[in-house]
Design an enzyme around this catalytic site. Structure first.
Site, short mmCIF file in Angstrom:
data_model
loop_
_atom_site.label_atom_id
_atom_site.label_comp_id
_atom_site.label_asym_id
_atom_site.label_seq_id
_atom_site.Cartn_x
_atom_site.Cartn_y
_atom_site.Cartn_z
N ASP A 1 0.52 -1.63 0.07
CA ASP A 1 0.39 0.18 -0.11
C ASP A 1 0.57 1.23 0.16
O ASP A 1 0.66 2.38 -0.26
CB ASP A 1 -1.13 0.08 1.62
CG ASP A 1 -2.24 -0.25 1.09
OD1 ASP A 1 -2.21 -1.21 0.15
OD2 ASP A 1 -2.33 -1.16 1.96
C1 GLC Z 1 -1.01 2.44 6.04
C2 GLC Z 1 -1.12 1.43 6.22
C3 GLC Z 1 -0.68 0.29 5.17
C4 GLC Z 1 -1.54 -0.57 5.45
C5 GLC Z 1 -2.65 0.73 4.68
C6 GLC Z 1 -4.04 0.85 4.98
O1 GLC Z 1 -0.42 2.70 4.65
O2 GLC Z 1 0.38 1.27 6.55
O3 GLC Z 1 -0.08 -1.53 5.85
O4 GLC Z 1 -2.38 -1.49 4.27
O5 GLC Z 1 -2.51 2.07 5.29
O6 GLC Z 1 -5.17 1.66 4.65
C1 GLC Z 2 -1.97 -4.32 5.03
C2 GLC Z 2 -2.79 -4.20 4.63
C3 GLC Z 2 -2.90 -4.74 3.04
C4 GLC Z 2 -1.29 -4.89 2.69
C5 GLC Z 2 -0.57 -4.70 3.60
C6 GLC Z 2 0.42 -3.73 2.66
O1 GLC Z 2 -1.59 -5.65 5.98
O2 GLC Z 2 -4.13 -4.16 5.19
O3 GLC Z 2 -3.90 -4.86 2.54
O4 GLC Z 2 -1.40 -5.46 1.69
O5 GLC Z 2 -0.86 -4.04 5.09
O6 GLC Z 2 0.83 -2.25 2.37
#
Ligand code: GLC
Ligand code: GLC
Length: 823
Positions: free
Chosen positions: A486
């Site tokens: 993300d």
């Molecule tokens: C933030 C977190 C990430 C998560 C995302 C979801 O970026 O660091 O882990 O997946 O929020 O909104």
């Molecule tokens: C969090 C989110 C997932 C994402 C991951 C890496 O676990 O839930 O959707 O892929 O962060 O950013």
């Protein structure tokens, strides 16, 4: 005994036993398996909701409170003026004995002092929308006891965000009704709600309170709540402010005597029943019936037996006996349990997910399904269709949806160009598990075309088509706002502190590409091709084969850095995850997915990539996401470089992505590596370093702080993580090698040569497979011989059996493992 002073596994009872309440962090469990879900910590903290932690929250919880984990399902005991709680909090009065047992869908607490023992069992009976707190109070001393007990919950006004923020409104709307031992929380019932919250006791009560100000005191904390200390409930009726539910019970117990009763916290929907008994008075018939049923002698015990039987049944679908106790303990109980929790909650509500921001994630739930499809195949089917219905006609997806409404939203952003491909993985896993190809023809529309009807197979094709049609200068898939990571935001260049990295718009026409999505596409297109083969559609199989070859060529031509696969190309076309970068030179996501997708086979790159990971990223706490960590903010890479080095997406051990490397080692047939990697993030192995690790040792955490962090090895964000499903896949399908396939169960283990045997019980397509794998020559894998009920079977596929009985399979490992496609 391990070096963990706080608790230990009780494998025989499938419980984690906690001996001290002051755990390094609150250690959580979940109650409920259908619609009513409760979060319950080892000090009885937490909250309860119906279906949707945001829209139907029944009780309040203040996540970032001081002290942590305050608010929950509390019982105060006033014993001659001394006030204590069996779960220690909130008074923290010292207990002579404390024990918490987190089990599957239930938590037991025992607290004792001064000759009084209180046992509580919290659970939600299968099929009910009621949480029960069965309570037994025993006089273990030599003198008679006169005790006063006070229950306590604080009601939430259902919509949790509004409840927490819109106080000018909420402080004036609270309403309750009380009828004997039943407290009805009826806020907003007079207007558009046809449901209320019931908090009752199956025993006669001697008093009640419903106003927090009356029970606690405006200037008091819960540890000094005035009613339990004064020993006299007020009979308060809340008019606005903060409604609570509290009962007063007076017990006289002779030495050795005990009393058992239950509190009931229920979500009651009126359905078609008249809403009012008379003007202004709620019709309580449904609530009364529920209480009568639960107050029947033995009703609570019977309900608990049903819960135990339900879990015994579920877990009997997969059990293993093997030489590695941590692997057995996780697989047989806790990993499967956590997979079910991600089925119920996705990423919505834990101690670290507040239940407000994140509902059911598209990519998350599709991956979670890999871990629960064998447990609840019918519900998995529905989940796939719900998810597919939030796909848009162009192939992209809503990133999440609310479980209550099943409507997608873009509240945490959109345009994550990996999302749609995960639907192929979940669908194929479902069909392999069940053989139910009818799901492919199930009607499901596109979220932006109201009333549209297409079938699921078309959704999978739309997913493939989207990735093929949206590629960049190197013929690799566009990344969009981000892919699985993300925080790798290659198109958003945020420089404003008030912007969210997730929702800030991407620059027009930017063309950053993702090698990780390319690898995922390889995997997904090969899966879909295999499905077409199974369906007897050679033209489609071939068409997908061509798409695969084309993508593979792009990966091998543009995606290789020399010693590993690149991660991406940024918006300017510069390589990300390349030796040319001083920070973020090597990433794991693309190593994992390219290898799993079949890249690097035959040219040595697959092994080279994994050896590079091993050399640069593997640590005793697991595999780091990348190295070197980002020490400065790189606007062209986004949120990933915003985190302090070693945390979260900036070079922590992000356990979810770690598992793909582990699976890749299985594919390459290195059983020692596969097990070492598995154990490096396995929570059950963390008991000896629990003061550092801090999180629950029975469930996976999202991340473990990496080498660059202040305290490497400290875990964060437990419970709701894709690590659960993928670790199950790694262990069950990768290491033990028991792989569901369209025409049977395939056996393709990858174990350490030191393992001489293991046994798996696997229910598959209605047949119990008792599988014994022998390893007389000390190899990692390769099936030399296999018999089914004593008859020799060629190859490594246990053909489908008819009937519903048990078959006995014996497998002898021997030949070197073929470096064949996994899955
Ligand atoms: C933030 C977190 C990430 C998560 C995302 C979801 O970026 O660091 O882990 O997946 O929020 O909104
Ligand atoms: C969090 C989110 C997932 C994402 C991951 C890496 O676990 O839930 O959707 O892929 O962060 O950013």
């Amino acid at each position: 005994m391990t070096g963990n002073p706080y608790g230990e596994f009780d494998d025989a009872r499938r419980e984690y036993v906690i001996h001290r309440p002051d755990t390094p962090l609150p250690w959580l469990n979940y109650l409920g398996q259908d619609e009513l879900i409760g979060l319950c910590t080892n000090t009885a903290g937490g909250f309860t909701f119906w279906r949707d932690a945001r829209l139907r929250r029944l009780t309040r919880y203040r996540h970032n409170n001081v002290p942590l984990d305050l608010g929950g399902r509390y019982l105060y005991v006033n014993d001659g003026g001394t006030v204590w709680n069996p779960g220690w909090k909130p008074t923290k009065t010292p207990l002579e004995r404390y024990e918490c047992r987190h089990g599957l869908g239930y938590t037991r607490l025992v607290g004792a002092r001064d000759g009084v023992e209180v046992k509580q069992l919290f659970f939600v009976p299968p099929g009910e929308t009621a949480e029960l707190w069965q309570t037994t109070v025993t006089n273990t001393g030599a003198a008679a006891k006169d005790l006063r007990l006070y229950s306590y919950v604080e009601f939430c006004f259902y919509e949790a965000l509004n409840d927490m923020t819109n106080l000018q409104r909420t402080y004036s709307i609270g309403e309750v009704e009380v009828e004997g031992p039943a407290i009805y929380h009826t806020t907003e019932y007079r207007e558009r709600r046809s449901h209320y919250t019931l908090f009752a006791c199956t025993r006669e009560t001697q008093g009640f309170d419903t106003s927090r100000d009356a029970f606690v005191g405006v200037h008091n904390g819960l540890h000094e709540a005035s009613v339990p200390f004064t020993g006299a409930s007020q009979g308060s009726i809340a008019h606005g402010w903060n409604p609570i539910g509290s009962h007063e019970l007076r017990l006289r117990l002779e030495p050795g005597a005990s009393e058992t009763f239950a509190f009931v916290l229920a979500y009651v929907d009126q359905g078609e029943e008249p809403r009012f008994e008379r003007p202004g008075v709620v019709n309580k018939a449904t609530g009364r019936r529920l209480l009568e049923r639960l107050a029947e002698p033995g009703a609570v015990d019977t309900a608990f037996d049903e819960l135990r039987a339900m879990w015994d049944g579920l877990l009997s679908r997969f059990q293993v006996e093997c030489p590695e106790p941590s692997l057995g303990r996780m697989l047989n109980t806790w990993n499967q349990y956590q997979c079910m929790t991600t089925f119920n909650l996705s990423r919505s509500a834990s101690l670290y997910e507040t239940g407000i921001g994140r509902g059911m994630g598209f990519r998350d739930s599709n991956q979670d399904l890999l871990g629960f499809v064998h447990l609840v195949p019918d519900r998995a089917r529905q989940r796939i269709l719900d998810l597919a219905a939030t796909q848009l006609a162009d192939g992209t997806c809503y990133h999440q949806y609310q479980p209550l409404t099943k409507k997608g939203n873009a509240e945490i952003g959109g345009d994550f160009y990996d999302d749609h491909l995960w639907l192929i993985l979940s669908t194929c896993a479902y069909v392999k598990e069940t053989g139910d190809t009818s799901i492919l023809a199930a009607p499901v529309g596109y979220a932006d075309r109201p009333g549209s009807r297409d079938d699921l197979l078309h959704h999978l094709e739309t997913s493939i088509a989207y990735t093929l049609a949206n590629r960049g200068a190197h013929s690799l898939p566009l990344i969009g706002h981000a892919d699985w990571n993300d925080c790798l935001n290659l198109n958003c260049f945020s420089t404003e502190p008030d912007e969210s990295f997730q929702t800030t718009g991407d620059v027009e026409g930017s063309a950053a590409e993702s090698v990780m999505i390319a690898g995922l596409f390889l995997y997904a297109s090969r899966e879909l091709a295999a499905l077409y083969r199974h369906l007897g559609r050679p033209d489609d199989e071939e068409r997908l084969g061509r798409a695969y070859d084309e993508m593979l060529a792009a990966v091998e031509e543009h995606g290789w850095d020399g010693d590993w696969y690149l991660r991406a190309f940024d918006a300017e076309g510069r390589a990300v995850g390349s030796h040319e970068r001083d920070e973020g030179a090597i990433f794991i996501e693309s190593q994992g997915w390219c290898v799993l997708g079949g890249a690097g086979v035959g040219n040595g790159r697959a092994r080279k990539a994994l050896e590079s990971v091993h050399e640069r990223l593997y640590t005793e706490h697991g595999v780091l996401l990348h190295q070197p960590a980002f020490t400065r903010y790189h606007p062209e890479l986004g949120e990933i470089s915003s985190y302090p080095p070693g945390y979260k997406e900036n070079a922590s051990v992000f356990c979810h992505a770690h598992t793909w490397i582990d699976l890749a080692w299985c594919l390459l047939g290195d059983g020692d590596r596969a097990l070492d990697y598995y154990l490096s993030i396995c929570p059950a192995t963390k008991e000896d370093r629990i003061e550092t690790y801090r999180n629950e040792p029975y469930v996976y955490s999202q991340m473990i702080a990496g080498r660059d962090a202040a305290v490497p090895g400290e875990a964060r964000n437990s419970w709701l993580t894709g690590t659960a499903a993928w670790s199950f896949v790694v262990a069950a399908q990768g290491i033990l090698g028991v792989q569901p396939d369209y025409d049977g169960l395939r056996i393709d283990p990858c174990v350490p040569p030191s393992w001489d045997r293991f046994h798996v019980t696997r229910r598959f397509r209605g047949v119990v497979h008792e599988i014994t794998v022998l390893n007389p020559n000390g190899v990692c894998g390769g099936v030399r011989a296999m018999t089914v009920d004593g008859r020799r079977v060629p190859g490594n596929l246990i053909p489908l059996s008819t009937g519903t009985g048990t078959i006995h399979v014996e497998v002898v490992l021997g030949a070197e493992q073929a470096a064949e496609a996994f899955g």
